[in-house]
Design a protein around this motif. Sequence first.
Motif, PDB file in Angstrom:
ATOM      1  N   GLN A   9       0.834  -1.204   0.000  1.00 21.54           N
ATOM      2  CA  GLN A   9       0.000   0.000   0.000  1.00 21.54           C
ATOM      3  C   GLN A   9       0.875   1.262   0.000  1.00 21.54           C
ATOM      4  N   ILE A  10       1.919   1.294   0.797  1.00 18.89           N
ATOM      5  CA  ILE A  10       2.817   2.448   0.862  1.00 18.89           C
ATOM      6  C   ILE A  10       3.530   2.635  -0.469  1.00 18.89           C
ATOM      7  N   ILE A  11       4.041   1.555  -1.027  1.00 15.44           N
ATOM      8  CA  ILE A  11       4.745   1.634  -2.313  1.00 15.44           C
ATOM      9  C   ILE A  11       3.813   2.140  -3.404  1.00 15.44           C
ATOM     10  N   GLU A  12       2.618   1.607  -3.458  1.00 12.64           N
ATOM     11  CA  GLU A  12       1.652   2.014  -4.482  1.00 12.64           C
ATOM     12  C   GLU A  12       1.235   3.477  -4.302  1.00 12.64           C
ATOM     13  N   ASP A  13       1.046   3.905  -3.062  1.00  9.44           N
ATOM     14  CA  ASP A  13       0.675   5.294  -2.798  1.00  9.44           C
ATOM     15  C   ASP A  13       1.771   6.248  -3.301  1.00  9.44           C
ATOM     16  N   HIS A  14       3.026   5.936  -3.032  1.00 12.45           N
ATOM     17  CA  HIS A  14       4.117   6.806  -3.473  1.00 12.45           C
ATOM     18  C   HIS A  14       4.349   6.709  -4.984  1.00 12.45           C
ATOM     19  N   ARG A  15       4.004   5.575  -5.581  1.00 14.25           N
ATOM     20  CA  ARG A  15       4.100   5.469  -7.041  1.00 14.25           C
ATOM     21  C   ARG A  15       3.042   6.338  -7.707  1.00 14.25           C
ATOM     22  N   ARG A  16       1.831   6.276  -7.181  1.00 17.10           N
ATOM     23  CA  ARG A  16       0.726   7.039  -7.782  1.00 17.10           C
ATOM     24  C   ARG A  16       0.785   8.523  -7.478  1.00 17.10           C
ATOM     25  N   ARG A  17       1.221   8.867  -6.271  1.00 11.93           N
ATOM     26  CA  ARG A  17       1.259  10.265  -5.838  1.00 11.93           C
ATOM     27  C   ARG A  17       2.640  10.582  -5.266  1.00 11.93           C
ATOM     28  N   PRO A  18       3.650  10.649  -6.118  1.00  8.97           N
ATOM     29  CA  PRO A  18       5.000  10.909  -5.615  1.00  8.97           C
ATOM     30  C   PRO A  18       5.090  12.279  -4.962  1.00  8.97           C
ATOM     31  N   ARG A  19       5.895  12.342  -3.917  1.00  8.82           N
ATOM     32  CA  ARG A  19       6.081  13.584  -3.175  1.00  8.82           C
ATOM     33  C   ARG A  19       7.371  14.269  -3.605  1.00  8.82           C
ATOM     34  N   HIS A  20       7.415  15.588  -3.431  1.00  7.02           N
ATOM     35  CA  HIS A  20       8.617  16.391  -3.674  1.00  7.02           C
ATOM     36  C   HIS A  20       9.205  16.131  -5.066  1.00  7.02           C
ATOM     37  N   THR A  21       8.378  16.321  -6.076  1.00  9.37           N
ATOM     38  CA  THR A  21       8.845  16.091  -7.446  1.00  9.37           C
ATOM     39  C   THR A  21       9.154  17.409  -8.138  1.00  9.37           C
ATOM     40  N   GLY A  22       9.976  17.314  -9.135  1.00 10.45           N
ATOM     41  CA  GLY A  22      10.299  18.466  -9.968  1.00 10.45           C
ATOM     42  C   GLY A  22      11.616  19.108  -9.594  1.00 10.45           C
ATOM     43  N   GLU A  23      12.139  19.801 -10.548  1.00  6.18           N
ATOM     44  CA  GLU A  23      13.432  20.460 -10.409  1.00  6.18           C
ATOM     45  C   GLU A  23      13.403  21.543  -9.340  1.00  6.18           C
ATOM     46  N   LEU A  24      14.529  21.707  -8.662  1.00  9.01           N
ATOM     47  CA  LEU A  24      14.733  22.831  -7.745  1.00  9.01           C
ATOM     48  C   LEU A  24      15.574  23.859  -8.484  1.00  9.01           C
ATOM     49  N   PRO A  25      15.005  25.000  -8.849  1.00  4.29           N
ATOM     50  CA  PRO A  25      15.749  26.011  -9.597  1.00  4.29           C
ATOM     51  C   PRO A  25      17.026  26.434  -8.847  1.00  4.29           C
TER      52      PRO A  25
END
Length: 150
Positions: A9-25
Motif C-alpha cells: 500500500q505504501i509503495i503504491e501510494d508513493h508510485r501514484r502520488r509521488p512527493r517532492h517532485t520536480g526540479e529545484l531552480p
Amino acid sequence: MLPEALARQIIEDHRRRPRHTGELPGVPGMSRENPGCGDTVTVWAEVRGGHLAALHFSGRGCAISQSAASLMTVALHGQPLERAREVAAAYRRTILGEAEPDPALGDLLALAGVSRLHARRRCALLAWDALEDALNQTSSQPQEPDAERS
C-alpha cells in the motif's frame, strides 16, 4: 519489517502520488540510470546550514525505483546532513540484506522486502545513489552558512 499488505500500500501510494517532485531552480541535479531496466532518477538536494533544506526528484521507471525516490524525499527533507547520511546507510544495509531492517526507518521499511529480490535492489537504490552524488558535489562546493537563496 512492515506487514506485506501495508508495504504494498505504501509503495503504491508513493508510485501514484509521488512527493517532492520536480526540479529545484538553481540547484544542480544528479542523475542515475539503471541500464538493466532503463529506470532513471534525477535528484536535487539543496543544503543550507548543514540541513537538507529541500530534496526533490524526477524520474521514470518501475514502482520500486519511483516510490523509493519519493519515500527518500519524505524521510530526509529538512534533516541534518549527518542524520540523512545515517538513514541512507541504514536503508542501504537493509536493501542489500546486510542488516536486519531498522524500525527507525519508518515507511522506508516498505521496501525492505526488495532485499530478497537481487535484480530489484538496483531499483531501490537508484535515487539514493543520486542523492549521494548530489551531497558529494555539494560538500565539494563552498557554502554560505544559513544564507537564503534568492
